[in-house]
Scaffold this motif. Structure first.
Motif, PDB file in Angstrom:
ATOM      1  N   LEU A 270      39.474  29.950  47.274  1.00  0.00           N
ATOM      2  CA  LEU A 270      39.611  29.986  45.817  1.00  0.00           C
ATOM      3  C   LEU A 270      40.004  31.379  45.329  1.00  0.00           C
ATOM      4  N   LEU A 271      39.365  32.403  45.876  1.00  0.00           N
ATOM      5  CA  LEU A 271      39.687  33.770  45.459  1.00  0.00           C
ATOM      6  C   LEU A 271      41.087  34.169  45.933  1.00  0.00           C
ATOM      7  N   LEU A 272      41.514  33.650  47.068  1.00  0.00           N
ATOM      8  CA  LEU A 272      42.892  33.883  47.511  1.00  0.00           C
ATOM      9  C   LEU A 272      43.876  33.264  46.523  1.00  0.00           C
ATOM     10  N   ALA A 273      43.537  32.080  46.011  1.00  0.00           N
ATOM     11  CA  ALA A 273      44.407  31.446  45.017  1.00  0.00           C
ATOM     12  C   ALA A 273      44.517  32.303  43.762  1.00  0.00           C
ATOM     13  N   VAL A 274      43.393  32.890  43.321  1.00  0.00           N
ATOM     14  CA  VAL A 274      43.424  33.805  42.176  1.00  0.00           C
ATOM     15  C   VAL A 274      44.314  34.999  42.495  1.00  0.00           C
TER      16      VAL A 274
ATOM     17  N   THR B 207      47.736  36.781  38.226  1.00  0.00           N
ATOM     18  CA  THR B 207      47.450  36.936  36.800  1.00  0.00           C
ATOM     19  C   THR B 207      46.470  38.079  36.558  1.00  0.00           C
ATOM     20  N   ARG B 208      45.710  38.436  37.634  1.00  0.00           N
ATOM     21  CA  ARG B 208      44.785  39.560  37.495  1.00  0.00           C
ATOM     22  C   ARG B 208      44.491  40.149  38.867  1.00  0.00           C
ATOM     23  N   HIS B 209      44.491  41.456  38.928  1.00  0.00           N
ATOM     24  CA  HIS B 209      44.083  42.173  40.144  1.00  0.00           C
ATOM     25  C   HIS B 209      42.561  42.108  40.253  1.00  0.00           C
ATOM     26  N   ILE B 210      42.044  41.622  41.375  1.00  0.00           N
ATOM     27  CA  ILE B 210      40.600  41.509  41.571  1.00  0.00           C
ATOM     28  C   ILE B 210      40.057  42.857  42.036  1.00  0.00           C
ATOM     29  N   THR B 211      39.256  43.469  41.202  1.00  0.00           N
ATOM     30  CA  THR B 211      38.668  44.762  41.541  1.00  0.00           C
ATOM     31  C   THR B 211      37.364  44.571  42.306  1.00  0.00           C
ATOM     32  N   MET B 212      36.845  45.657  42.845  1.00  0.00           N
ATOM     33  CA  MET B 212      35.544  45.595  43.513  1.00  0.00           C
ATOM     34  C   MET B 212      34.463  45.168  42.520  1.00  0.00           C
ATOM     35  N   ARG B 213      34.549  45.664  41.312  1.00  0.00           N
ATOM     36  CA  ARG B 213      33.570  45.267  40.289  1.00  0.00           C
ATOM     37  C   ARG B 213      33.665  43.779  40.005  1.00  0.00           C
ATOM     38  N   ASP B 214      34.880  43.252  39.935  1.00  0.00           N
ATOM     39  CA  ASP B 214      35.077  41.817  39.717  1.00  0.00           C
ATOM     40  C   ASP B 214      34.442  41.006  40.840  1.00  0.00           C
ATOM     41  N   LEU B 215      34.674  41.437  42.078  1.00  0.00           N
ATOM     42  CA  LEU B 215      34.168  40.694  43.226  1.00  0.00           C
ATOM     43  C   LEU B 215      32.646  40.696  43.250  1.00  0.00           C
TER      44      LEU B 215
END
Length: 597
Positions: free
Chosen positions: A258-262, A267-275
């Motif tokens: 799922l996170l790979l699909a994001v 549409t958004r860069h996944i940051t360490m804070r996001d993760l």
């Protein structure tokens, strides 16, 4: 690990700490910023950049990236690591530190883009960059490490004559893709780091962080016997499933998917804070142990606290939670599965037989699912809003639970879709394969995308559409004859871009493909959603107006850039069936022919 407070009956002393990591925590968001030594995971930055920092040739390390990418956490981890090795701290502030280690003086600055304690940002930077002034590379036994916004770095160094040498290096780095900085400089852009991309044997940052959160020492207080509610607790259910020796690795794989699909939607860069934030929500929810116990005592429905529902909770304002809700497996239609869920209780033998076996998995969610099932509408004439809502929640919950915990072999044997069939993508594996290979063998994908783009322009001759990128000369509805410019498919290629020298220090997984002209004058960026639509168009699908508005803006701009180039042929048609080709022969005369004859 995390230091324990005094034990309380039925209380896990670590849960409340983990709740502060969630970006929308109702207790505190103190865990979302800065360095947390007890949940920090070492990455390529630690393994490869730290040795480079203490190379005598290195004088300046510049970290750029988005807020939440972990720049400050890395610098503070560097400081703590050096102190453990005997570094002598000369000065420390809330925005940096100066220390010496093995004869090298190290200066750090956590945020070079803001004012600090009444000192203007420019004054802070002027003091920090003092050693970098001049027209030659710096010398001396020092190293400086700074986290700064790229825009601020550009503005500060490029407009001041005293930074002539540094300014030139910064300018070239920001403007030339393949530029190699002087050996005394290291530029690291954390904006290209992929938290879901694996680059070493230990796995991705996602894998490392999740394993940290699931560390056995943290969950000893939840073992049956130490907490009277452990068998009913959503948190223990969540952690237990992902830690389970039999099913845990597969559930992790599906969550990572799922996170790979994001990541691939771009549409958004996944940051360490996001993760960290989204994992906190999935595993721990938003309620401390005391509140969960009160809710269980009161008989409150807690179905939303189980990880499979939390993963798709669109009501949360967390950025990644919002993006995951767009991929909600409860929204994809699978009539046979929907019918099966509607007529079976959650703990019926037929339903339980569909799940992966587990070794230490509780049944904490079953009472909540059963309550929903037993309080659904009693017939088609039952329009009670509460019972209808119960039916909706039950149906969505079962689909999500099967997505994460369903056994693919058993699902297939029952004639039901597997977890991959519940996602809104059919081309994910193909997209991932090209990303991982970094190439398009035999230009097969290039030809398929050429045909798809040609079909989007209403060219239905597959041979012509595959061998030539066909673009309409005008979209006027008053013209009975349609004309298309034809550009040889051989003039285009599908590529996957890499990050060059940055890959030494960052885990990187490209998040899109590029279909571009070989002379680089026109380029189409293709993230996962556009790739999916183009593949469907290739197979004969006609996109809706909504899909065109959503996904085709970049495609339209690409077409416009291509049509500025000279075309060597034109295709004409009046009825979308009979196609004629006009091109010049070797004597420069125009010749009209029918393709294929």
């Amino acid at each position: 690990m995390i230091r324990s407070r005094m034990k309380e009956p039925g209380i896990n002393p670590y849960v409340e700490r983990f709740l502060t990591i969630y970006s929308q925590s109702e207790l505190s968001t103190s865990g979302t910023r800065g360095y947390d030594p007890e949940t920090y995971v070492e990455t390529k930055l630690d393994h490869n950049l730290i040795p480079r920092i203490f190379n005598p040739k290195t004088k300046l390390v510049i970290l750029t990236g988005n807020a939440g990418d972990g720049k400050t956490a890395f610098i503070q981890h560097l400081e703590a690591r050096c102190e453990n090795q005997g570094a002598k701290v000369l000065k420390r502030t809330d925005n940096g530190c100066t220390f010496t280690l093995e004869g090298i003086t190290c200066h750090t600055l956590y945020d070079g883009s803001q004012d600090f304690e009444g000192t203007t940002n420019d004054a802070v930077l002027a003091a920090f960059f003092h050693e970098m002034e001049g027209e030659r590379p710096p010398g001396g036994a020092f190293t400086m490490v700074i986290a700064i916004n790229e825009g601020k770095l550009r503005d500060f160094t490029l407009n001041k004559p005293q930074y002539r040498w540094l300014g030139k290096q910064v300018h070239h780095y920001l403007n030339y893709t393949n530029f190699t900085p002087h050996e005394s400089l290291v530029f690291v852009n954390l904006n290209v780091r992929s938290v879901v991309g694996s680059s070493n044997e230990s796995g991705s940052i996602f894998d490392l962080l999740l394993d940290k959160f699931l560390s056995p020492v943290l969950w000893e207080p939840c073992i049956t016997g130490q907490c009277g509610e452990s068998e009913n607790c959503p948190i223990r259910y969540n952690v237990g499933n992902l830690r389970d020796p039999m099913r845990g690795s597969e559930i992790k794989r599906r969550l990572k998917h799922l996170l790979l699909a994001v990541h691939f939607r771009k549409t958004r860069h996944i940051t360490m804070r996001d993760l960290r934030s989204i994992l906190s929500l999935l595993l721990f929810g938003k309620s401390p142990c005391e509140e969960i116990q009160r809710s269980l005592d009161a008989g409150t429905l807690l179905i939303g606290s189980f990880y499979y529902n939390a993963a798709f909770n669109g009501e949360e304002k967390d950025r990644i939670a919002q993006l995951l809700s767009d991929l909600d497996v409860a929204r994809v239609s699978n009539p046979k599965l929907d019918n099966f869920i509607h007529f079976h209780e959650p703990d019926s033998p037929e339903v339980l037989a569909l799940f992966m076996p587990g070794e230490n998995v509780s049944q904490a969610d079953i009472p909540h699912l059963r309550t929903l099932f037993q309080n659904r509408p009693e017939g088609t004439q039952d329009d009670d809003l509460d019972r209808r809502e119960n039916a909706r929640i039950y149906h969505a919950s079962m689909r999500r639970k099967l997505f994460f915990e369903g056994d693919s072999t058993r699902m297939k044997a029952a004639g039901l879709p597997t977890w991959m069939d519940l996602l809104p993508y059919r081309q994910f594996d193909r997209f991932m394969q090209v990303i991982q290979m970094r190439k398009d063998p035999g230009s097969v994908l290039r030809d398929e995308l050429t045909l798809a783009i040609s079909k989007s322009e209403r060219i239905y001759n597959e041979t012509v559409g595959r061998e030539h990128l066909c673009l309409r000369s005008t979209h006027s509805k008053r013209n009975h004859t349609k004309a298309f410019y034809g550009f040889p498919a051989s003039d285009f290629e599908v590529i996957v871009k890499d990050v060059g020298e940055q890959a030494k220090f960052l885990e990187h997984l490209p998040n899109c493909l590029y279909y571009h002209h070989t002379d680089k004058s026109a380029e189409l960026e293709i993230p996962l959603d556009l790739f999916e639509i183009l593949c469907r168009i290739h197979d004969g699908y006609m996109p809706t107006a909504s899909e065109i508005r959503t996904f085709f803006l970049n495609l339209e701009m690409f077409k416009r850039r291509v049509t500025t180039k000279r075309s060597d042929r034109i295709f004409l048609t009046e009825d979308d069936t009979n196609l004629f080709e006009i091109k010049s022969d070797p004597t420069a005369k125009l010749v009209m022919s029918k393709p294929g004859g």
